[in-house]
Design an enzyme around this catalytic site. Structure first.
Site, PDB file in Angstrom:
ATOM      1  N   ASN A   8       0.879  -1.175   0.000  1.00 21.75           N
ATOM      2  CA  ASN A   8       0.000   0.000   0.000  1.00 21.75           C
ATOM      3  C   ASN A   8       0.912   1.219   0.000  1.00 21.75           C
ATOM      4  O   ASN A   8       1.390   1.658   1.052  1.00 21.75           O
ATOM      5  CB  ASN A   8      -0.899  -0.028   1.229  1.00 21.75           C
ATOM      6  CG  ASN A   8      -1.847   1.160   1.305  1.00 21.75           C
ATOM      7  OD1 ASN A   8      -1.702   2.133   0.579  1.00 21.75           O
ATOM      8  ND2 ASN A   8      -2.818   1.075   2.198  1.00 21.75           N
ATOM      9  N   ARG A  91      -2.638  -1.868  -3.375  1.00 22.85           N
ATOM     10  CA  ARG A  91      -3.735  -0.914  -3.253  1.00 22.85           C
ATOM     11  C   ARG A  91      -3.500   0.202  -4.266  1.00 22.85           C
ATOM     12  O   ARG A  91      -2.466   0.860  -4.252  1.00 22.85           O
ATOM     13  CB  ARG A  91      -3.791  -0.314  -1.858  1.00 22.85           C
ATOM     14  CG  ARG A  91      -4.833   0.799  -1.737  1.00 22.85           C
ATOM     15  CD  ARG A  91      -4.596   1.630  -0.487  1.00 22.85           C
ATOM     16  NE  ARG A  91      -5.499   2.773  -0.417  1.00 22.85           N
ATOM     17  CZ  ARG A  91      -5.128   3.996  -0.078  1.00 22.85           C
ATOM     18  NH1 ARG A  91      -3.851   4.259   0.190  1.00 22.85           N
ATOM     19  NH2 ARG A  91      -6.002   4.978  -0.020  1.00 22.85           N
ATOM     20  N   HIS A 179     -11.664   4.859   0.033  1.00 23.75           N
ATOM     21  CA  HIS A 179     -11.594   3.951   1.198  1.00 23.75           C
ATOM     22  C   HIS A 179     -12.371   2.662   0.946  1.00 23.75           C
ATOM     23  O   HIS A 179     -12.839   2.002   1.884  1.00 23.75           O
ATOM     24  CB  HIS A 179     -12.127   4.633   2.471  1.00 23.75           C
ATOM     25  CG  HIS A 179     -11.250   5.725   2.984  1.00 23.75           C
ATOM     26  ND1 HIS A 179     -11.740   6.941   3.431  1.00 23.75           N
ATOM     27  CD2 HIS A 179      -9.909   5.816   3.099  1.00 23.75           C
ATOM     28  CE1 HIS A 179     -10.740   7.718   3.799  1.00 23.75           C
ATOM     29  NE2 HIS A 179      -9.610   7.054   3.613  1.00 23.75           N
ATOM     30  N   ARG A 239      -6.386  17.400   5.435  1.00 23.88           N
ATOM     31  CA  ARG A 239      -7.241  17.753   4.297  1.00 23.88           C
ATOM     32  C   ARG A 239      -8.495  18.463   4.775  1.00 23.88           C
ATOM     33  O   ARG A 239      -9.019  18.169   5.846  1.00 23.88           O
ATOM     34  CB  ARG A 239      -7.606  16.502   3.500  1.00 23.88           C
ATOM     35  CG  ARG A 239      -6.470  15.976   2.645  1.00 23.88           C
ATOM     36  CD  ARG A 239      -6.825  14.651   2.005  1.00 23.88           C
ATOM     37  NE  ARG A 239      -6.232  13.533   2.704  1.00 23.88           N
ATOM     38  CZ  ARG A 239      -6.539  12.250   2.475  1.00 23.88           C
ATOM     39  NH1 ARG A 239      -7.449  11.943   1.573  1.00 23.88           N
ATOM     40  NH2 ARG A 239      -5.943  11.297   3.153  1.00 23.88           N
ATOM     41  N   GLU A 329     -11.456   3.538  15.714  1.00 22.60           N
ATOM     42  CA  GLU A 329     -11.203   2.362  16.544  1.00 22.60           C
ATOM     43  C   GLU A 329     -10.671   2.715  17.927  1.00 22.60           C
ATOM     44  O   GLU A 329     -10.791   1.904  18.856  1.00 22.60           O
ATOM     45  CB  GLU A 329     -10.196   1.448  15.847  1.00 22.60           C
ATOM     46  CG  GLU A 329     -10.699   0.858  14.545  1.00 22.60           C
ATOM     47  CD  GLU A 329      -9.588   0.241  13.712  1.00 22.60           C
ATOM     48  OE1 GLU A 329      -8.526  -0.092  14.297  1.00 22.60           O
ATOM     49  OE2 GLU A 329      -9.752   0.109  12.491  1.00 22.60           O
ATOM     50  N   ASN A 330     -10.098   3.909  18.093  1.00 23.81           N
ATOM     51  CA  ASN A 330      -9.362   4.199  19.324  1.00 23.81           C
ATOM     52  C   ASN A 330      -9.823   5.424  20.103  1.00 23.81           C
ATOM     53  O   ASN A 330      -9.513   5.524  21.295  1.00 23.81           O
ATOM     54  CB  ASN A 330      -7.872   4.358  18.993  1.00 23.81           C
ATOM     55  CG  ASN A 330      -7.252   3.084  18.459  1.00 23.81           C
ATOM     56  OD1 ASN A 330      -7.125   2.099  19.185  1.00 23.81           O
ATOM     57  ND2 ASN A 330      -6.883   3.082  17.183  1.00 23.81           N
ATOM     58  N   GLU A 377      -7.420  -3.643   5.494  1.00 22.51           N
ATOM     59  CA  GLU A 377      -7.331  -3.499   4.046  1.00 22.51           C
ATOM     60  C   GLU A 377      -6.356  -4.497   3.445  1.00 22.51           C
ATOM     61  O   GLU A 377      -6.560  -5.005   2.324  1.00 22.51           O
ATOM     62  CB  GLU A 377      -6.907  -2.074   3.699  1.00 22.51           C
ATOM     63  CG  GLU A 377      -7.904  -1.013   4.106  1.00 22.51           C
ATOM     64  CD  GLU A 377      -7.348   0.388   4.033  1.00 22.51           C
ATOM     65  OE1 GLU A 377      -8.027   1.258   3.446  1.00 22.51           O
ATOM     66  OE2 GLU A 377      -6.238   0.606   4.558  1.00 22.51           O
TER      67      GLU A 377
END
Length: 398
Positions: A8, A91, A179, A239, A329-330, A377
């Protein structure tokens, strides 16, 4: 035993994974990343699936992706000298308007993908640089591309088009969504672990340095917050997210910014970094707890809540909300802020489950299941490579 390497390649990074084939599903052997390629202090990290650290530090500058791949190969060869690499999965950010499945890579297909670089100028060239480097070093391995845009290629027309003259749509100016590999993993995971939810209406929030949301029905994407580029929708680490096009006209006409200066501003100096004036890392912002960092987090969660409403409207309701990605997730704080006051939508967060990072963080009475599912991924790419090898056993081993 045969193995698949997944790559990736980002603008200054290279994530990788090594997977063993032979069973019903690829088995993770190790994963890692090379960060800050082409910059002073290139940083490497790698560990086995059991948590053993294979690398963690700064081995020296790496000027390009080819040198980073060389480092990866030396590490894998030294650690796993008996492994046979039969496929390399990549990817690729952009597959254009028509590609909706993984694609075997040839000189002809690479040329076609290179023509899409104007649609993703900060990503596509680096992805393809990783492909070329891998082809040179694994000349006998099958090379396969997995696309971030492919998962979204069956959107209804009204979710893909901009209100511009139709000639631009025909030229490729449309909403692509990104994504996709992350969303594909979540869809597959739900199909295995929660088939009733998978069959229903699900909003997935992929929140990380890059951030977007996806609306799914029956595991298929019908709407995305990202559009023509990876700038649209949610604010991200550096971004800007959704922006009034008039701002771009102002920056050109009144501030005198060039196209390259505007690109640098929107991609590298905006988002959480621009708003906070401190960092693009949510952990740093939460620890700092200044007025500017609190405002940056508030804007981030406000936009997620706004897009959650939009995605739910596309679906005609919502059965599950899934958080994934590094922040999703965190960050207990972000999840709490997003879900707070969303009872009108049927969301009721369990504070204790959220604090414990449980898989299900909604209460038993919540009409909407709220879940935390780590994405993978690399496994999606490895599965695609394994499927290609199974479909083309002779060519793959020629």
């Amino acid at each position: 035993m045969t193995h698949v390497v997944t790559l990736n390649a980002g603008s200054s990074s290279l994530k990788f994974g090594l997977f063993e084939l032979g069973g019903s599903d690829p088995v993770t052997v190790c994963t890692g990343a090379v960060d800050r390629i082409g910059e002073p202090g290139t940083f490497v990290k790698a560990r086995t699936v059991d948590g053993e650290v294979l690398a963690n530090g700064t081995p020296g500058a790496m000027p390009d992706h080819a040198s980073a791949l060389d480092w990866v190969l030396v590490l894998l060869g030294r650690t796993y000298p008996e492994c046979e690499i039969t496929a390399v999965g990549h990817r690729i950010v952009h597959g254009g308007p028509d590609i909706d499945t993984p694609l075997p890579l040839t000189a002809m297909s690479i040329t076609a993908l290179d023509k899409l670089s104007p649609f993703a100028p900060l990503h596509q060239p680096h992805n393809l640089a990783g492909v070329r480097a891998a082809m040179a070093r694994f000349p006998n391995a099958v090379q396969i591309a997995c696309f971030d845009t492919a998962f979204h290629r069956h959107h209804p027309w009204e979710n893909d088009v901009f209100a511009l003259p139709r000639e631009y749509y025909d030229k490729g100016v449309r909403r692509y969504g990104f994504h996709g590999l992350s969303y594909e993993y979540i869809s597959d995971h739900l199909a295995e672990t929660a088939p009733l939810l998978h069959a229903g209406r699900v909003v997935v929030a992929h929140l990380g340095n890059g951030a977007s949301m996806c609306a799914m029905i029956g595991g298929r994407s019908v709407g995305s917050t990202m559009g023509f580029s990876a700038l649209d929708g949610l604010p991200m680490g550096t971004r800007c997210g959704q922006l009034d096009p008039g701002v771009l006209l102002y920056l050109m006409e009144q501030e005198g910014l060039s196209a390259s200066e505007i690109s640098d501003l929107l991609f590298k100096r905006s988002g959480l970094l621009g708003l906070s004036g401190l960092s693009n890392d949510m952990r740093t912002l939460e620890r700092a707890d200044t007025r500017e960092t609190r405002q940056a987090i508030s804007y981030f969660t406000f936009r997620i809540r706004r897009e959650l409403g939009a995605m739910s409207a596309i679906l005609g309701g919502i059965d599950a909300l899934v958080f994934t990605g590094g922040i999703g997730e965190n960050s207990r704080l972000v999840r709490d802020r997003v879900c707070s006051g969303m009872g009108w939508l049927g969301i009721e967060l369990d504070p204790d489950a959220n604090a414990d990072n449980d898989r299900i963080i909604s209460t038993n009475l919540s009409r909407v299941s709220v879940m935390v599912i780590p994405t993978n991924e690399e496994l999606v790419i490895a599965r695609a490579a394994a499927d290609l090898l199974a479909a083309q056993p002779n060519e793959a081993r020629a």
